[in-house]
Scaffold this motif. Structure first.
Motif, mmCIF file in Angstrom:
data_model
loop_
_atom_site.group_PDB
_atom_site.id
_atom_site.type_symbol
_atom_site.label_atom_id
_atom_site.label_comp_id
_atom_site.label_asym_id
_atom_site.label_seq_id
_atom_site.Cartn_x
_atom_site.Cartn_y
_atom_site.Cartn_z
ATOM 1 N N UNK A 120 12.478 3.987 -7.265
ATOM 2 C CA UNK A 120 11.277 3.466 -6.602
ATOM 3 C C UNK A 120 10.984 4.325 -5.372
ATOM 4 N N UNK A 121 10.506 5.543 -5.628
ATOM 5 C CA UNK A 121 10.287 6.471 -4.517
ATOM 6 C C UNK A 121 8.834 6.952 -4.477
ATOM 7 N N UNK A 122 8.560 7.827 -3.515
ATOM 8 C CA UNK A 122 7.174 8.258 -3.323
ATOM 9 C C UNK A 122 6.643 9.096 -4.478
ATOM 10 N N UNK A 155 13.188 6.709 -1.024
ATOM 11 C CA UNK A 155 13.313 7.988 -0.324
ATOM 12 C C UNK A 155 12.653 7.959 1.053
ATOM 13 N N UNK A 156 12.591 6.776 1.648
ATOM 14 C CA UNK A 156 12.057 6.695 3.004
ATOM 15 C C UNK A 156 10.875 5.753 3.110
ATOM 16 N N UNK A 157 10.185 5.849 4.219
ATOM 17 C CA UNK A 157 9.126 4.902 4.518
ATOM 18 C C UNK A 157 7.757 5.458 4.150
ATOM 19 N N UNK A 158 6.951 4.606 3.538
ATOM 20 C CA UNK A 158 5.596 4.976 3.150
ATOM 21 C C UNK A 158 4.645 4.371 4.182
ATOM 22 N N UNK A 164 -3.131 7.561 1.994
ATOM 23 C CA UNK A 164 -4.408 8.275 1.948
ATOM 24 C C UNK A 164 -4.288 9.631 1.248
ATOM 25 N N UNK A 165 -3.046 10.108 1.100
ATOM 26 C CA UNK A 165 -2.845 11.390 0.414
ATOM 27 C C UNK A 165 -2.885 11.222 -1.111
ATOM 28 N N UNK A 166 -2.800 9.979 -1.575
ATOM 29 C CA UNK A 166 -2.719 9.728 -3.016
ATOM 30 C C UNK A 166 -3.994 9.058 -3.525
ATOM 31 N N UNK A 167 -4.205 9.127 -4.843
ATOM 32 C CA UNK A 167 -5.286 8.365 -5.467
ATOM 33 C C UNK A 167 -4.754 6.959 -5.708
ATOM 34 N N UNK A 168 -5.281 5.991 -4.989
ATOM 35 C CA UNK A 168 -4.807 4.613 -5.118
ATOM 36 C C UNK A 168 -5.858 3.723 -5.791
#
Length: 268
Positions: A120-122, A155-158, A164-168
């Motif tokens: 469950x990572x970025x 793998x860390x905090x979102x 905003x960098x991704x298509x959501x």
């Protein structure tokens, strides 16, 4: 027990006062709406309107309730996506054991892809959106500094900026099992930071919890809500069905159990 009963009575007094200030002047009964679309201002972004009480019923018992962070979003259609769900479940080293159960419910109903634990990572988010994105993990909503809100992935905090960098542009993004941070609300008209990020990154609607809920009531809510959605209900109708079902259950009458989830955005 008597303790819960007294707390419920106290809550109802406060919620009735808010109802008479905010809802009564609208004279809604003359319009007979099925659904209320609320565009809050300032501090009202954090008020769960659906739990306001008229003396005999909660608002959610009479109407579907949707919140919009800005009136301009009312005209924005919801994206239409292929069926299926992208589900990320991170139990935060076992501290949130129910996140995986919740993920399995969504996966069972909608199919798609489930990433649990270390997966469950970025990177898992870098795919073409389908109907639903469900993230069950620890998170912190900093109402005072929305940009510092985050979800904890393997793998860390979102952060809001990362979204905003991704298509959501999923039809629905559900952020579950989050803890809320300190609620020092600035005078500005800001929506919860993370949520705003997902909506600006194209999400049709967002389902967020306004406070932390017990595991079993979250699980029950999700199962009911997603089942209704699967059977063809709109997002707001599905949320309403689940909340009404819960408030009729013995021991869950207090809005703390059933009222935490709020739908923000387009409910189609």
């Amino acid at each position: 027990g008597p303790m819960t009963h007294n707390l419920t009575q106290l809550a109802l007094r406060i919620l009735k006062r808010l109802y008479s200030l905010l809802i009564e002047p609208l004279l809604l009964q003359q319009y007979r709406p099925q659904k209320l679309i609320i565009v809050p201002y300032g501090v009202l972004h954090y008020l769960p309107f659906h739990i306001l009480y008229d003396g005999s019923e909660y608002l959610i018992q009479k109407y579907e309730v949707v919140v919009l962070p800005a009136a301009g979003l009312a005209a924005r259609p919801s994206p239409k996506r292929d069926q299926g769900a992208l589900i990320l479940a991170h139990s935060w080293e076992g501290r949130l054991p129910h996140t995986v159960d919740e993920a399995q419910i969504v996966h069972h109903l909608f199919g798609g892809t489930l990433y649990a634990g270390g997966d469950a990572n970025r990177t898992a988010l870098q795919v073409r959106p389908t109907q639903i994105l469900h993230i069950a993990t620890h998170g912190e909503h900093r109402l005072d500094q929305p940009d510092l809100s985050y979800l904890q992935l393997a793998d860390g905090q979102l952060y809001a900026d990362d979204t905003l960098q991704e298509d959501m542009s999923y039809e629905l993004v559900t952020l579950s099992a989050c803890e809320t941070g300190r609620a020092n609300v600035a005078a500005s008209d800001e929506l919860i930071g993370l949520g705003r990020g997902f909506l600006y990154a194209g999400a049709g609607a967002l389902l967020v919890s306004l406070w932390q809920v017990t595991d079993n009531s979250t699980l029950y809510f999700m199962e009911r809500m997603y089942t209704a959605l699967r059977l063809g209900a709109s997002k707001s109708a599905a949320v309403r069905e689940a909340q009404q079902d819960m408030l009729s259950k013995e021991g869950w009458q207090h809005p703390a159990f059933w009222g935490a989830f709020q739908l923000i955005g387009n409910d189609q």
